[in-house]
Design a protein around this motif. Structure first.
Motif, PDB file in Angstrom:
ATOM      1  N   THR A 190       0.826  -1.210   0.000  1.00  0.00           N
ATOM      2  CA  THR A 190       0.000   0.000   0.000  1.00  0.00           C
ATOM      3  C   THR A 190       0.861   1.261   0.000  1.00  0.00           C
ATOM      4  OG1 THR A 190      -0.146  -0.184   2.408  1.00  0.00           O
ATOM      5  CG2 THR A 190      -1.960  -1.117   1.119  1.00  0.00           C
ATOM      6  N   THR A 191       2.026   1.186   0.606  1.00  0.00           N
ATOM      7  CA  THR A 191       2.992   2.294   0.583  1.00  0.00           C
ATOM      8  C   THR A 191       4.378   1.724   0.327  1.00  0.00           C
ATOM      9  OG1 THR A 191       3.349   2.170   2.973  1.00  0.00           O
ATOM     10  CG2 THR A 191       1.650   3.702   2.189  1.00  0.00           C
ATOM     11  N   PHE A 192       5.248   2.531  -0.275  1.00  0.00           N
ATOM     12  CA  PHE A 192       6.610   2.097  -0.517  1.00  0.00           C
ATOM     13  C   PHE A 192       7.511   2.472   0.655  1.00  0.00           C
ATOM     14  CE2 PHE A 192       5.450   2.451  -5.196  1.00  0.00           C
ATOM     15  CZ  PHE A 192       5.320   1.077  -5.344  1.00  0.00           C
ATOM     16  N   GLY A 193       8.511   1.668   0.878  1.00  0.00           N
ATOM     17  CA  GLY A 193       9.436   1.889   1.970  1.00  0.00           C
ATOM     18  C   GLY A 193       9.421   0.720   2.933  1.00  0.00           C
ATOM     19  N   TRP A 194      10.247   0.823   3.976  1.00  0.00           N
ATOM     20  CA  TRP A 194      10.384  -0.258   4.955  1.00  0.00           C
ATOM     21  C   TRP A 194       9.712   0.154   6.266  1.00  0.00           C
ATOM     22  CZ3 TRP A 194      12.020  -3.499   1.564  1.00  0.00           C
ATOM     23  CH2 TRP A 194      12.974  -3.134   0.615  1.00  0.00           C
ATOM     24  N   ASN A 195       8.983  -0.771   6.863  1.00  0.00           N
ATOM     25  CA  ASN A 195       8.266  -0.487   8.106  1.00  0.00           C
ATOM     26  C   ASN A 195       8.326  -1.725   8.987  1.00  0.00           C
ATOM     27  OD1 ASN A 195       6.511   0.152  10.170  1.00  0.00           O
ATOM     28  ND2 ASN A 195       4.890   0.939   8.824  1.00  0.00           N
ATOM     29  N   GLU A 196       8.993  -1.606  10.133  1.00  0.00           N
ATOM     30  CA  GLU A 196       9.150  -2.770  11.004  1.00  0.00           C
ATOM     31  C   GLU A 196       7.809  -3.283  11.537  1.00  0.00           C
ATOM     32  OE1 GLU A 196      10.081  -0.837  15.373  1.00  0.00           O
ATOM     33  OE2 GLU A 196      11.770  -1.435  14.120  1.00  0.00           O
ATOM     34  N   GLN A 197       6.753  -2.466  11.441  1.00  0.00           N
ATOM     35  CA  GLN A 197       5.433  -2.928  11.868  1.00  0.00           C
ATOM     36  C   GLN A 197       4.874  -4.010  10.938  1.00  0.00           C
ATOM     37  OE1 GLN A 197       2.822   0.417  12.466  1.00  0.00           O
ATOM     38  NE2 GLN A 197       4.153   1.375  14.008  1.00  0.00           N
ATOM     39  N   ASN A 198       5.466  -4.139   9.750  1.00  0.00           N
ATOM     40  CA  ASN A 198       5.071  -5.234   8.856  1.00  0.00           C
ATOM     41  C   ASN A 198       5.471  -6.599   9.411  1.00  0.00           C
ATOM     42  OD1 ASN A 198       3.981  -3.560   6.837  1.00  0.00           O
ATOM     43  ND2 ASN A 198       6.004  -3.237   5.899  1.00  0.00           N
ATOM     44  N   ILE A 199       6.415  -6.614  10.337  1.00  0.00           N
ATOM     45  CA  ILE A 199       6.953  -7.865  10.876  1.00  0.00           C
ATOM     46  C   ILE A 199       6.298  -8.151  12.218  1.00  0.00           C
ATOM     47  CG2 ILE A 199       9.051  -9.125  11.460  1.00  0.00           C
ATOM     48  CD1 ILE A 199       8.857  -8.188   8.531  1.00  0.00           C
ATOM     49  N   THR A 200       5.494  -9.196  12.246  1.00  0.00           N
ATOM     50  CA  THR A 200       4.740  -9.561  13.444  1.00  0.00           C
ATOM     51  C   THR A 200       5.048 -11.003  13.836  1.00  0.00           C
ATOM     52  OG1 THR A 200       2.868 -10.159  12.019  1.00  0.00           O
ATOM     53  CG2 THR A 200       2.876  -7.935  12.963  1.00  0.00           C
ATOM     54  N   PRO A 201       4.852 -11.353  15.122  1.00  0.00           N
ATOM     55  CA  PRO A 201       5.219 -12.692  15.601  1.00  0.00           C
ATOM     56  C   PRO A 201       4.458 -13.834  14.939  1.00  0.00           C
ATOM     57  CG  PRO A 201       4.900 -11.174  17.434  1.00  0.00           C
ATOM     58  CD  PRO A 201       4.402 -10.471  16.217  1.00  0.00           C
ATOM     59  N   ASP A 202       3.299 -13.531  14.324  1.00  0.00           N
ATOM     60  CA  ASP A 202       2.496 -14.606  13.744  1.00  0.00           C
ATOM     61  C   ASP A 202       2.918 -14.973  12.322  1.00  0.00           C
ATOM     62  OD1 ASP A 202       1.676 -12.157  12.784  1.00  0.00           O
ATOM     63  OD2 ASP A 202      -0.454 -12.695  12.679  1.00  0.00           O
ATOM     64  N   PHE A 239      19.184  -4.478   2.380  1.00  0.00           N
ATOM     65  CA  PHE A 239      20.506  -4.414   2.997  1.00  0.00           C
ATOM     66  C   PHE A 239      20.472  -5.071   4.374  1.00  0.00           C
ATOM     67  CE2 PHE A 239      20.577  -0.799   0.020  1.00  0.00           C
ATOM     68  CZ  PHE A 239      21.756  -1.067  -0.655  1.00  0.00           C
ATOM     69  N   VAL A 240      21.652  -5.343   4.910  1.00  0.00           N
ATOM     70  CA  VAL A 240      21.721  -6.071   6.186  1.00  0.00           C
ATOM     71  C   VAL A 240      21.156  -5.260   7.347  1.00  0.00           C
ATOM     72  CG1 VAL A 240      23.653  -7.535   5.502  1.00  0.00           C
ATOM     73  CG2 VAL A 240      24.108  -5.282   6.512  1.00  0.00           C
ATOM     74  N   ASP A 241      21.074  -3.923   7.185  1.00  0.00           N
ATOM     75  CA  ASP A 241      20.507  -3.103   8.249  1.00  0.00           C
ATOM     76  C   ASP A 241      19.053  -2.720   7.982  1.00  0.00           C
ATOM     77  OD1 ASP A 241      20.928  -1.412   6.131  1.00  0.00           O
ATOM     78  OD2 ASP A 241      21.913   0.175   7.292  1.00  0.00           O
ATOM     79  N   ASN A 242      18.397  -3.432   7.083  1.00  0.00           N
ATOM     80  CA  ASN A 242      16.989  -3.175   6.779  1.00  0.00           C
ATOM     81  C   ASN A 242      16.163  -3.309   8.060  1.00  0.00           C
ATOM     82  OD1 ASN A 242      14.150  -4.255   6.036  1.00  0.00           O
ATOM     83  ND2 ASN A 242      14.896  -3.419   4.107  1.00  0.00           N
ATOM     84  N   PRO A 243      15.337  -2.320   8.397  1.00  0.00           N
ATOM     85  CA  PRO A 243      14.602  -2.365   9.665  1.00  0.00           C
ATOM     86  C   PRO A 243      13.658  -3.561   9.787  1.00  0.00           C
ATOM     87  CG  PRO A 243      13.854  -0.535   8.276  1.00  0.00           C
ATOM     88  CD  PRO A 243      15.105  -1.061   7.669  1.00  0.00           C
ATOM     89  N   GLU A 244      13.086  -3.992   8.685  1.00  0.00           N
ATOM     90  CA  GLU A 244      12.200  -5.161   8.738  1.00  0.00           C
ATOM     91  C   GLU A 244      13.010  -6.431   8.995  1.00  0.00           C
ATOM     92  OE1 GLU A 244       9.488  -5.447   5.479  1.00  0.00           O
ATOM     93  OE2 GLU A 244       8.855  -3.351   5.625  1.00  0.00           O
ATOM     94  N   LEU A 245      14.176  -6.527   8.380  1.00  0.00           N
ATOM     95  CA  LEU A 245      15.048  -7.677   8.626  1.00  0.00           C
ATOM     96  C   LEU A 245      15.489  -7.707  10.091  1.00  0.00           C
ATOM     97  CD1 LEU A 245      16.896 -10.059   7.879  1.00  0.00           C
ATOM     98  CD2 LEU A 245      18.556  -8.379   7.014  1.00  0.00           C
ATOM     99  N   LEU A 246      15.900  -6.553  10.604  1.00  0.00           N
ATOM    100  CA  LEU A 246      16.348  -6.495  12.000  1.00  0.00           C
ATOM    101  C   LEU A 246      15.228  -6.892  12.953  1.00  0.00           C
ATOM    102  CD1 LEU A 246      18.431  -3.167  11.914  1.00  0.00           C
ATOM    103  CD2 LEU A 246      19.283  -5.525  11.845  1.00  0.00           C
ATOM    104  N   LYS A 247      13.997  -6.482  12.645  1.00  0.00           N
ATOM    105  CA  LYS A 247      12.856  -6.839  13.499  1.00  0.00           C
ATOM    106  C   LYS A 247      12.585  -8.347  13.429  1.00  0.00           C
ATOM    107  CE  LYS A 247       9.201  -6.011  16.116  1.00  0.00           C
ATOM    108  NZ  LYS A 247       8.096  -5.159  15.587  1.00  0.00           N
ATOM    109  N   ALA A 248      12.669  -8.917  12.230  1.00  0.00           N
ATOM    110  CA  ALA A 248      12.465 -10.354  12.074  1.00  0.00           C
ATOM    111  C   ALA A 248      13.514 -11.141  12.844  1.00  0.00           C
ATOM    112  CB  ALA A 248      12.492 -10.736  10.589  1.00  0.00           C
ATOM    113  N   GLN A 249      14.759 -10.678  12.803  1.00  0.00           N
ATOM    114  CA  GLN A 249      15.826 -11.339  13.558  1.00  0.00           C
ATOM    115  C   GLN A 249      15.591 -11.210  15.061  1.00  0.00           C
ATOM    116  OE1 GLN A 249      19.029  -9.123  11.690  1.00  0.00           O
ATOM    117  NE2 GLN A 249      19.680 -10.906  10.477  1.00  0.00           N
ATOM    118  N   GLU A 250      15.141 -10.033  15.491  1.00  0.00           N
ATOM    119  CA  GLU A 250      14.863  -9.803  16.911  1.00  0.00           C
ATOM    120  C   GLU A 250      13.764 -10.733  17.415  1.00  0.00           C
ATOM    121  OE1 GLU A 250      12.603  -6.342  19.463  1.00  0.00           O
ATOM    122  OE2 GLU A 250      13.917  -5.684  17.840  1.00  0.00           O
ATOM    123  N   LEU A 251      12.745 -10.972  16.574  1.00  0.00           N
ATOM    124  CA  LEU A 251      11.630 -11.835  16.970  1.00  0.00           C
ATOM    125  C   LEU A 251      11.955 -13.321  16.810  1.00  0.00           C
ATOM    126  CD1 LEU A 251       8.578  -9.898  15.422  1.00  0.00           C
ATOM    127  CD2 LEU A 251       9.255 -10.014  17.832  1.00  0.00           C
TER     128      LEU A 251
END
Length: 450
Positions: free
Chosen positions: A50-62, A73-85
């Motif tokens: 729906t929008t372009f760009g990276w948003n860590e809210q796209n990454i959820t525990p389910d 890139f390795v510092d992508n906020p969505e990637l970092l959130k997925a790794q954190e979860l």
């Protein structure tokens, strides 16, 4: 299953997203930019972000899985959130294997010819209504997407690229598929940004051989001396099956397979070798030589692989994906040999990271010698985008060792030059993995002076 794609707009990524959507999975994705045709295809299946760009809210525990594309890139906020979860993160080749680990996996590797061999196999299987899944690197006539994944298909045909799997998985893609039937079409140094020496590049194919399942098949081009030596030295417990150019005859501009004299719509030694590789794979899948020949006679070629833009009594215009030195040389030789009475104007756009490296540029020596008019084009903006020092006319001429070579770095000047030539009894070959600075090749082909 809930799957999220980071960098969904990539060529393979968006096709995999569509394939999983068709399989009934709940698919979401993100990207900072999505170009055509990915944009329209994703929109057609309501998968466009729906929008372009990276948003860590796209990454959820389910989420059941996150699939990471090379564009991130390795510092992508969505990637970092997925790794954190602690979510399961796959590269797309890893996920293809996950979806096909219970199927017979055919993996086509090699520096050149991968897409064509894969396309030929798909064409033949489709001709006989076989049930199969696939991953191929080009859009094919008669196939809606470049990826198909189902629960029912017993076999999957995979084009196995040697480039890296993802930003956090630096293994070549084709190492991850664990082929039951592996194909290597040839070895010609590429991807120097990752494999800085020919030896390090060649080593990847040795590793690929070791990934083929025990008692599997390895089909390889025996006319490639480097590959042949590599296969002979390999100790993997696989059945090694060589191939070369099949018996054929050229008559009135048409290539025929012998002895049945089956007419083909493709031509050139490299395509005939690709055909032989595909035939051997199809034999392993239960398709006889006679059945293969019947089906392959209607194969027109993969997109951008000697794709015919114009044809009349005196002039053919082709566009081709050739960009590496070995591909450029083979494609020029194919067109020149097929039309012995015609002149050939050959134009290559240097566009890839490898081809714009001054040291690698030397690999193009003599590759265009068979062309009557040889042209090298580099979009001046490409140097800026890749932050590379521009080449001079003299540097290009010296690298190609062709004093008659013409060099352009302006699209309008290239177009003006081509339109001023006389193409009577002359073919034009346009080779690039780019787009010639946005030049409308179809319009150019129609307007050539004959």
């Amino acid at each position: 299953m809930r799957i999220h794609f980071i960098a969904i707009g990539g060529s393979a990524m968006h096709n995999l997203a569509i394939a999983l959507h068709k399989k009934g999975y709940q698919v979401s994705g993100s990207d900072d930019v999505i170009a055509e045709p990915s944009y329209s295809r994703l929109a057609r299946y309501n998968l466009l972000p729906t929008t372009f760009g990276w948003n860590e809210q796209n990454i959820t525990p389910d989420l059941d899985a996150v699939i990471l594309g090379m564009h991130a890139f390795v510092d992508n906020p969505e990637l970092l959130k997925a790794q954190e979860l602690g979510l399961k993160i796959y590269s797309y080749p890893e996920y293809i294997y996950e979806q096909s680990k219970d199927k017979l996996r055919v993996v086509i590797g090699g520096s050149h010819g991968k897409t064509t061999i894969t396309s030929m196999i798909l064409h033949v299987l489709h001709y006989y209504n076989r049930d199969f899944d696939y991953l191929v690197g080009a859009q094919l006539e008669g196939f809606d997407t470049m990826v198909k994944l189902t629960a029912s298909a017993p076999v999957i045909i995979i084009e196995g690229d040697e480039y890296l799997a993802s930003p956090i998985d630096r293994r070549p893609k084709f190492h991850l598929y664990k082929a039951n039937i592996g194909v290597i079409s040839g070895i010609a140094w590429d991807h120097i940004n990752v494999f800085p020496t020919f030896e390090s590049y060649t080593q990847q194919f040795g590793i690929f051989i070791d990934t083929v399942a025990a008692n599997g098949k390895l089909i390889y081009c025996e006319t490639d001396a480097v590959l042949s030596d590599l296969v002979k030295s390999a100790t993997a417990p696989v059945d090694k099956i060589p191939y070369s150019i099949p018996p054929h005859q050229l008559q009135d501009g048409i290539t025929y397979l012998l002895p049945e004299k089956t007419p083909l719509q493709i031509f050139g030694d490299h395509n005939l070798m690709n055909l032989n590789a595909a035939k051997l794979v199809c034999k392993e899948l239960g398709i006889s030589a006679q059945e293969f020949n019947e089906a392959i006679s209607s194969f027109k070629g993969a997109a951008k692989r000697l794709e015919l833009l114009r044809s009349d009594n005196q002039t053919n215009v082709y566009k081709d994906f050739a960009h590496s030195p070995s591909k450029v040389k083979a494609t020029i030789e194919a067109v020149k040999s097929q039309f012995k009475g015609r002149k050939l104007v050959a134009c290559i756009e240097l566009h890839t990271f490898s081809s714009l490296n001054k040291n690698f540029l030397l690999q193009y020596e003599s590759t265009m010698d068979m062309a009557d008019v040889a042209i090298v084009y580099i979009n001046a903006d490409t140097f800026l985008q890749k932050k590379i020092s521009p080449f001079s006319n003299l540097e290009v001429e010296k690298a190609f060792k062709n004093p008659k070579l013409h060099f352009f770095n302006n699209t309008l000047q290239l177009e003006k030059y081509l339109l001023a030539l006389n193409f009577n009894n002359t073919n034009l070959l346009l080779m690039s993995s780019g787009n010639f600075g946005g030049l409308d090749l179809g319009k150019l082909a129609r307007e050539l002076n004959t």
